[in-house]
Design a protein around this motif. Sequence first.
Motif, PDB file in Angstrom:
ATOM      1  N   LYS A 193       0.842  -1.205   0.000  1.00  0.00           N
ATOM      2  CA  LYS A 193       0.000   0.000   0.000  1.00  0.00           C
ATOM      3  C   LYS A 193       0.874   1.251   0.000  1.00  0.00           C
ATOM      4  O   LYS A 193       1.687   1.450   0.900  1.00  0.00           O
ATOM      5  CB  LYS A 193      -0.935   0.008   1.211  1.00  0.00           C
ATOM      6  CG  LYS A 193      -1.922   1.167   1.198  1.00  0.00           C
ATOM      7  CD  LYS A 193      -2.916   1.051   2.354  1.00  0.00           C
ATOM      8  CE  LYS A 193      -3.956   2.164   2.292  1.00  0.00           C
ATOM      9  NZ  LYS A 193      -4.961   2.053   3.378  1.00  0.00           N
ATOM     10  N   VAL A 195       0.911   5.308   0.129  1.00  0.00           N
ATOM     11  CA  VAL A 195       0.046   6.369   0.639  1.00  0.00           C
ATOM     12  C   VAL A 195       0.768   7.706   0.558  1.00  0.00           C
ATOM     13  O   VAL A 195       1.979   7.792   0.808  1.00  0.00           O
ATOM     14  CB  VAL A 195      -0.351   6.083   2.107  1.00  0.00           C
ATOM     15  CG1 VAL A 195      -1.098   7.261   2.714  1.00  0.00           C
ATOM     16  CG2 VAL A 195      -1.194   4.823   2.187  1.00  0.00           C
ATOM     17  N   GLU A 223      -1.509  -0.924  -4.067  1.00  0.00           N
ATOM     18  CA  GLU A 223      -2.737  -0.216  -3.710  1.00  0.00           C
ATOM     19  C   GLU A 223      -2.337   1.227  -3.421  1.00  0.00           C
ATOM     20  O   GLU A 223      -1.509   1.477  -2.526  1.00  0.00           O
ATOM     21  CB  GLU A 223      -3.375  -0.845  -2.473  1.00  0.00           C
ATOM     22  CG  GLU A 223      -4.614  -0.111  -1.998  1.00  0.00           C
ATOM     23  CD  GLU A 223      -5.131  -0.620  -0.665  1.00  0.00           C
ATOM     24  OE1 GLU A 223      -6.026   0.026  -0.084  1.00  0.00           O
ATOM     25  OE2 GLU A 223      -4.610  -1.656  -0.187  1.00  0.00           O
ATOM     26  N   SER A 225      -3.232   5.165  -2.430  1.00  0.00           N
ATOM     27  CA  SER A 225      -4.263   5.882  -1.686  1.00  0.00           C
ATOM     28  C   SER A 225      -3.755   7.246  -1.241  1.00  0.00           C
ATOM     29  O   SER A 225      -2.569   7.411  -0.933  1.00  0.00           O
ATOM     30  CB  SER A 225      -4.677   5.062  -0.453  1.00  0.00           C
ATOM     31  OG  SER A 225      -5.619   5.768   0.332  1.00  0.00           O
ATOM     32  N   GLU A 226      -4.652   8.218  -1.229  1.00  0.00           N
ATOM     33  CA  GLU A 226      -4.377   9.524  -0.625  1.00  0.00           C
ATOM     34  C   GLU A 226      -5.113   9.560   0.705  1.00  0.00           C
ATOM     35  O   GLU A 226      -6.346   9.620   0.731  1.00  0.00           O
ATOM     36  CB  GLU A 226      -4.846  10.651  -1.550  1.00  0.00           C
ATOM     37  CG  GLU A 226      -4.107  10.694  -2.874  1.00  0.00           C
ATOM     38  CD  GLU A 226      -4.588  11.826  -3.775  1.00  0.00           C
ATOM     39  OE1 GLU A 226      -4.651  12.974  -3.303  1.00  0.00           O
ATOM     40  OE2 GLU A 226      -4.917  11.534  -4.938  1.00  0.00           O
ATOM     41  N   GLN A 227      -4.360   9.502   1.786  1.00  0.00           N
ATOM     42  CA  GLN A 227      -4.980   9.478   3.100  1.00  0.00           C
ATOM     43  C   GLN A 227      -4.034  10.054   4.152  1.00  0.00           C
ATOM     44  O   GLN A 227      -2.842  10.231   3.910  1.00  0.00           O
ATOM     45  CB  GLN A 227      -5.402   8.059   3.485  1.00  0.00           C
ATOM     46  CG  GLN A 227      -4.265   7.081   3.677  1.00  0.00           C
ATOM     47  CD  GLN A 227      -4.753   5.668   3.965  1.00  0.00           C
ATOM     48  OE1 GLN A 227      -5.483   5.074   3.173  1.00  0.00           O
ATOM     49  NE2 GLN A 227      -4.320   5.102   5.085  1.00  0.00           N
TER      50      GLN A 227
END
Length: 279
Positions: A193, A195, A223, A225-227
């Motif tokens: 992931k 990020v 994976e 993601s912008e978080q």
Amino acid sequence: MVNFNGTILDSENANLASNRGFLYGDAVFETVKIVDGKVLFSEDHYFRLMASMRVVRMEIPMDFTLEYFEEQILDLAHAEHCSASARARITVYRNDGGKYLPVGNEVSFIISVSVLGNPLYQISSGDYEVDLYKDFYVAKQLLSGIKSTNKILNVAASIYANENGLQNCLLLNDEKNVIEATQGNVFMLTGSKLVTPPVSEGCVNGVMRRQVLAAAKNMGNLEVSEQVISPFDLQKADELFITNIIIGIQPVSKYRKKEFGSAVAEALLQRINTQIRLG
């Protein structure tokens, strides 16, 4: 030399005594990379500059098109004989007059260039240690996300890093979340992931950040993601790296007692270099 409103001048002829960018930080800017006579990712830079000007209510000249933007930067690079590989900065500032309240919203611009080495991005070797900067915090607001000349927090953080034997510092917003480094966006890999903080957290919407997000999504095994990233999350990460348009991707080797790898950072940089070669 500099390009001042389309005229190439000796640097000493650029007047700063009444310049609002110098006096009040009333200016926005873009730093771009030139490779083989082209401005890399010029559309992204141009539209981000236009968006920044609109946010601070600067009047955009009718002739300030994407083509004009590229032409002015490259004219100076050719004059300085560095169009093969160079760094250029265009600063747009509100014209002289007034104090905090300007007399108008018309603008001028100034461009400077400097030669770079290898036109393609390279992973730098050696240790790259970072830590948190907690003396001041970035406000979680729209103004924090534009490239303005009001960067005194970044300057103070860079001095702190230097005084403490660090290569960089990670900045926190007013909710104490990690948002970026002093001169680039932050990415964190945990397992598969990847990020990066959303721009709503107060970080700059970096041009290289966009390229890395696109390249990572195309890899197929990540994976993306912008978080929100908390300081605690950093201790669980496998990789941590910083991105900007000049360095490309800078892997972080150490944060406190945690050490990181760089395999995914290197793979992403290879993809971006391939994109540049293909033009």
